[in-house]
Design an enzyme around this catalytic site. Sequence first.
Site, mmCIF file in Angstrom:
data_model
loop_
_atom_site.group_PDB
_atom_site.id
_atom_site.type_symbol
_atom_site.label_atom_id
_atom_site.label_comp_id
_atom_site.label_asym_id
_atom_site.label_seq_id
_atom_site.Cartn_x
_atom_site.Cartn_y
_atom_site.Cartn_z
ATOM 1 N N TRP A 1 0.701 -1.300 0.051
ATOM 2 C CA TRP A 1 -0.064 0.059 0.103
ATOM 3 C C TRP A 1 0.993 1.334 0.049
ATOM 4 O O TRP A 1 0.668 2.466 -0.578
ATOM 5 C CB TRP A 1 -1.111 -0.026 1.298
ATOM 6 N N HIS A 2 2.050 1.176 0.785
ATOM 7 C CA HIS A 2 2.771 2.511 0.893
ATOM 8 C C HIS A 2 3.547 2.653 -0.528
ATOM 9 O O HIS A 2 4.070 3.866 -0.745
ATOM 10 C CB HIS A 2 3.961 2.132 1.880
ATOM 11 N N GLY A 3 3.790 1.826 -1.284
ATOM 12 C CA GLY A 3 4.385 2.320 -2.574
ATOM 13 C C GLY A 3 4.685 0.933 -3.599
ATOM 14 O O GLY A 3 4.689 -0.099 -3.034
ATOM 15 N N PHE B 1 2.134 8.605 -1.171
ATOM 16 C CA PHE B 1 1.595 7.299 -0.911
ATOM 17 C C PHE B 1 0.212 7.409 -1.160
ATOM 18 O O PHE B 1 -0.702 6.568 -1.610
ATOM 19 C CB PHE B 1 1.798 6.955 0.247
#
Length: 495
Positions: free
Chosen positions: A322-324, A495
Amino acid sequence: MNFNSLHFLIFLPVVLLVYWLLPHKVRWAWLLLASYYFYMSWNAVLVFLIFGTTAVSYGAALVLERTQNKNLRRLCLVLTLIVCLGTLFFFKYFNFLLDSVFSVLRLFSMDLSSPALNILLPVGISFYTFQTLSYVIDVYRGDFRAERHFGYYALFVSYFPQLVAGPIERPDNLLPQLRQEHRLNAEDMAAGFRILLCGFFRKCVVADTIAVYVDSVFADLAGANGLAVFAAASLFTVQMYCDFAGYSEIATGAARMMGVRLMTNFDRPLTSESFGEFFRRWHISLNRWFTDYLYIPLGGNRKGTARKLINLFVVFLLCGLWHGASWTYVLWGAYAGFFVCLETVLRKPYLRFFEKRGIDRSAAIFRFLRRAVLLVLFAPAAILFRAPAISDAGLAFSRFFSGFGAGYVDAAFASLSAGPADVICVALCILCMSMVYYMAQPKSDFCGQSLLPVQERTLYAERVSAYLYCTLAIALAWLILLSNGDMSAFAYFRF
């Protein structure tokens, strides 16, 4: 626009002034207009993307509430998930997937170059996508009634204080507050300004100061020794905390000035004594989202220890992704998930060890040791989170056990571009974090302080002094950044 920009310092007072001058029944329209303007300041075209996501989720929720046909309801939910998550996947992960596939093909001696689409990542897409999904899922479950007023729902999705980096608000907290008629009062304005000030201090003074030394090491990893890499990793954890907690506090303060109370997104995570505790205190809104909409539906801890460990690991893998769109984030999730699972397995033997020997594990020395161990174990996770690519992370890890010998400490300071004065500056910044946390707490706002006892009036004077020093520090840091032409964005915007 960035929160730490002159643009926002003009934008926010104008929004607040007009908001409080307008009658309640049209305030939503003004806030919606301001929120869309805020988002369009990055890229005007991408406003159609957030509007499309809003329209799809709004319509889906109305259908879900009006029909009792299970198949139709399930179909409606699945289509909404496909549209929202599909949009997120295309803009954020499509190029990553293409590059990964072609990298695998090259392992089989296929001479192929990875095609890449020129896709602009919409700012905050991960945040508002998860917020719309929580709304639709809650309506599907019957936990929340569908919002019939499109304007209020569009404001819920695009509310500018928390639009681009959270906290990820749940509909049962934010939507009723947006509908509620708020009255201007000194308590909310004072509390909001205090929290706003603390957020600016975290970002402009602490995070941006520490970033200079972290960036110096990661710009030349090949020339850094183990001490420099470890120091940079540890400082990066502090930088990210102050950067993101600073954003959350600015968002919370701005909303509070409008009578809206956003959820707490951080709870002193750097005082944690385990990985599990750290992630319960860090980015609380995201943690709760994954718990409620992924971990529990997967079975949570209801199906035995083995299943619980699998569920935890899957959640952390997806949290990393999800962060990247990078394998460094996936490895970060795997690393954190492994230690959370390990702590889960070892928790009972650990407690029995202390109980059998009659040792008080809450003693200060044991708390200090647990925090020290966590700091050491968290350094590799910080490197994975900071490194632009796997190769950079590998290089950083290879430097951990290098450079020993004469001048080891001096070489580390050289990599950090730090001298004695810089060390004192960083130490003061970190010490000030506890003061900032105290200032941001929702204690008495000391309205009518002249009626307070002498002790509380003294405390009030001390806090006013702290505010003044905090304001001066922010102003000084801002002037330095402006003189260097370096107004840094918040890290979580990507993000």
